[in-house]
Design a protein around this motif. Sequence first.
Motif, PDB file in Angstrom:
ATOM      1  N   SER A 292       4.295   4.073  -7.578  1.00  0.00           N
ATOM      2  CA  SER A 292       4.647   4.965  -8.679  1.00  0.00           C
ATOM      3  C   SER A 292       3.612   5.010  -9.790  1.00  0.00           C
ATOM      4  O   SER A 292       3.602   5.943 -10.573  1.00  0.00           O
ATOM      5  N   ALA A 293       2.753   3.991  -9.871  1.00  0.00           N
ATOM      6  CA  ALA A 293       1.743   3.993 -10.922  1.00  0.00           C
ATOM      7  C   ALA A 293       0.420   4.590 -10.459  1.00  0.00           C
ATOM      8  O   ALA A 293      -0.529   4.654 -11.212  1.00  0.00           O
ATOM      9  N   SER A 294       0.328   5.004  -9.204  1.00  0.00           N
ATOM     10  CA  SER A 294      -0.904   5.616  -8.735  1.00  0.00           C
ATOM     11  C   SER A 294      -1.039   7.009  -9.312  1.00  0.00           C
ATOM     12  O   SER A 294      -0.072   7.639  -9.725  1.00  0.00           O
ATOM     13  N   LEU A 295      -2.257   7.517  -9.338  1.00  0.00           N
ATOM     14  CA  LEU A 295      -2.508   8.775 -10.015  1.00  0.00           C
ATOM     15  C   LEU A 295      -1.806   9.944  -9.350  1.00  0.00           C
ATOM     16  O   LEU A 295      -1.359  10.874 -10.014  1.00  0.00           O
ATOM     17  N   ASP A 296      -1.688   9.929  -8.023  1.00  0.00           N
ATOM     18  CA  ASP A 296      -1.062  11.059  -7.346  1.00  0.00           C
ATOM     19  C   ASP A 296       0.394  10.803  -6.969  1.00  0.00           C
ATOM     20  O   ASP A 296       1.051  11.666  -6.414  1.00  0.00           O
ATOM     21  N   ASN A 297       0.914   9.585  -7.273  1.00  0.00           N
ATOM     22  CA  ASN A 297       2.323   9.260  -7.034  1.00  0.00           C
ATOM     23  C   ASN A 297       2.756   9.571  -5.602  1.00  0.00           C
ATOM     24  O   ASN A 297       3.840  10.086  -5.351  1.00  0.00           O
ATOM     25  N   SER A 298       1.916   9.252  -4.638  1.00  0.00           N
ATOM     26  CA  SER A 298       2.176   9.603  -3.251  1.00  0.00           C
ATOM     27  C   SER A 298       2.519   8.368  -2.434  1.00  0.00           C
ATOM     28  O   SER A 298       2.253   7.232  -2.828  1.00  0.00           O
ATOM     29  N   ASP A 299       3.146   8.608  -1.260  1.00  0.00           N
ATOM     30  CA  ASP A 299       3.388   7.531  -0.317  1.00  0.00           C
ATOM     31  C   ASP A 299       2.072   7.135   0.343  1.00  0.00           C
ATOM     32  O   ASP A 299       1.291   7.989   0.754  1.00  0.00           O
ATOM     33  N   ARG A 300       1.865   5.844   0.438  1.00  0.00           N
ATOM     34  CA  ARG A 300       0.662   5.330   1.097  1.00  0.00           C
ATOM     35  C   ARG A 300       1.058   4.178   2.004  1.00  0.00           C
ATOM     36  O   ARG A 300       2.101   3.562   1.818  1.00  0.00           O
ATOM     37  N   PRO A 301       0.212   3.864   2.958  1.00  0.00           N
ATOM     38  CA  PRO A 301       0.547   2.729   3.820  1.00  0.00           C
ATOM     39  C   PRO A 301       0.366   1.407   3.104  1.00  0.00           C
ATOM     40  O   PRO A 301      -0.530   1.244   2.274  1.00  0.00           O
ATOM     41  N   GLU A 302       1.238   0.475   3.378  1.00  0.00           N
ATOM     42  CA  GLU A 302       1.087  -0.908   2.940  1.00  0.00           C
ATOM     43  C   GLU A 302       0.980  -1.738   4.205  1.00  0.00           C
ATOM     44  O   GLU A 302       1.806  -1.627   5.117  1.00  0.00           O
ATOM     45  N   ARG A 303      -0.058  -2.564   4.292  1.00  0.00           N
ATOM     46  CA  ARG A 303      -0.325  -3.308   5.520  1.00  0.00           C
ATOM     47  C   ARG A 303      -0.409  -4.803   5.230  1.00  0.00           C
ATOM     48  O   ARG A 303      -0.930  -5.222   4.199  1.00  0.00           O
ATOM     49  N   LEU A 304       0.093  -5.578   6.177  1.00  0.00           N
ATOM     50  CA  LEU A 304      -0.042  -7.026   6.152  1.00  0.00           C
ATOM     51  C   LEU A 304      -0.988  -7.428   7.270  1.00  0.00           C
ATOM     52  O   LEU A 304      -0.721  -7.171   8.452  1.00  0.00           O
ATOM     53  N   TYR A 305      -2.089  -8.059   6.915  1.00  0.00           N
ATOM     54  CA  TYR A 305      -3.070  -8.556   7.883  1.00  0.00           C
ATOM     55  C   TYR A 305      -2.826 -10.055   8.041  1.00  0.00           C
ATOM     56  O   TYR A 305      -2.909 -10.813   7.072  1.00  0.00           O
ATOM     57  N   CYS A 306      -2.504 -10.475   9.247  1.00  0.00           N
ATOM     58  CA  CYS A 306      -2.030 -11.838   9.502  1.00  0.00           C
ATOM     59  C   CYS A 306      -2.991 -12.589  10.403  1.00  0.00           C
ATOM     60  O   CYS A 306      -3.524 -12.035  11.383  1.00  0.00           O
ATOM     61  N   SER A 307      -3.161 -13.866  10.138  1.00  0.00           N
ATOM     62  CA  SER A 307      -3.969 -14.723  11.008  1.00  0.00           C
ATOM     63  C   SER A 307      -3.196 -15.136  12.252  1.00  0.00           C
ATOM     64  O   SER A 307      -3.747 -15.802  13.136  1.00  0.00           O
ATOM     65  N   TYR A 308      -1.928 -14.769  12.325  1.00  0.00           N
ATOM     66  CA  TYR A 308      -1.034 -15.097  13.431  1.00  0.00           C
ATOM     67  C   TYR A 308      -0.289 -13.824  13.824  1.00  0.00           C
ATOM     68  O   TYR A 308      -0.313 -12.818  13.093  1.00  0.00           O
ATOM     69  N   ASP A 309       0.390 -13.871  14.947  1.00  0.00           N
ATOM     70  CA  ASP A 309       1.184 -12.729  15.392  1.00  0.00           C
ATOM     71  C   ASP A 309       2.637 -12.967  14.991  1.00  0.00           C
ATOM     72  O   ASP A 309       3.295 -13.851  15.551  1.00  0.00           O
ATOM     73  N   PRO A 310       3.183 -12.209  14.036  1.00  0.00           N
ATOM     74  CA  PRO A 310       4.573 -12.428  13.629  1.00  0.00           C
ATOM     75  C   PRO A 310       5.578 -12.253  14.757  1.00  0.00           C
ATOM     76  O   PRO A 310       6.687 -12.782  14.679  1.00  0.00           O
TER      77      PRO A 310
END
Length: 292
Positions: A251-269
């Motif tokens: 919500s605080a981004s300039l274009d207020n758009s949906d973006r991907p959020e990614r978790l990069y893991c050293s293991y496989d969940p």
Amino acid sequence: MNGFERSGRKVSAFPYIGSKTYLAPWVVEHLCDHETFVVPFGGAAGVLLNKPRSRAEIFNDRDEYVVRFFEAVRDRSDELAEAVRDIPYSRGLYNEWSRQFRDPEQDLGEDLVEEAARWVFLRYASFSGRYGQRAGFATDTPRKGPQKSEIWARVPERIQLLRDRFKGVAIECGDYSEQFKRYDGDDVLFYCDPPYTEEKDNYYRGPLFDHAGLVETLRAVDGEWIVSYSEPPEGLEDLATAVVERSYNRSASLDNSDRPERLYCSYDPAAAPMWSVVAQQTLPATDGGEQR
């Protein structure tokens, strides 16, 4: 099942750009088994506050204001709550203290409690939560929902609750790399929430972040790690064992758009032993404590 999953409630310590408060349940679902939980990029402690306790927990941030606020919460919470209660939701105070905060020749307060109270007021009263530049005073509006002044009036109660959660949490103030060297080992999990690669220096206090340096640091880690990014720096995806993704509205981004959020893991969940603890009740609902 964790406390926040039962109640649907999440909490953040203060409004802060990039806080993971509302993503905390999703992040916690992907934590592998561990004894020690280290947060090298502490910020508003969105994940730490919304997870059951690990055997040992370490919170770090390079920003001395962030660290001193949590030290005041943990060690002088009654005084801090009273100091906050005495601060009116005032544009004049915001303008005065905002200038002091950005002036390296001035102190924001005469002691730890006064500084922490004024600093957290700036976090709640700053429009859009931007931290690296003056963003203007966040005024009350005719719209429905909690008003800014109303949210500020509830902060003393929040401080007491933060104190209870931060009991037993070690607080560090330094570069993230120091914490990897200090705490790395078996049964250690590092949760990293660095600045986004696409954000500029006006979002955060301090110099631009070296994302390539973080990737190189992770290569040498013996413990496990999980890193939050929207767009990863070069080399991180190749280094990670697994990547988990979801969309998220910042919500605080300039274009207020949906973006991907990614978790990069050293293991496989999907394959690693996942973290299982006796669930405990977490803190009451956030009512404006996060900015994204």
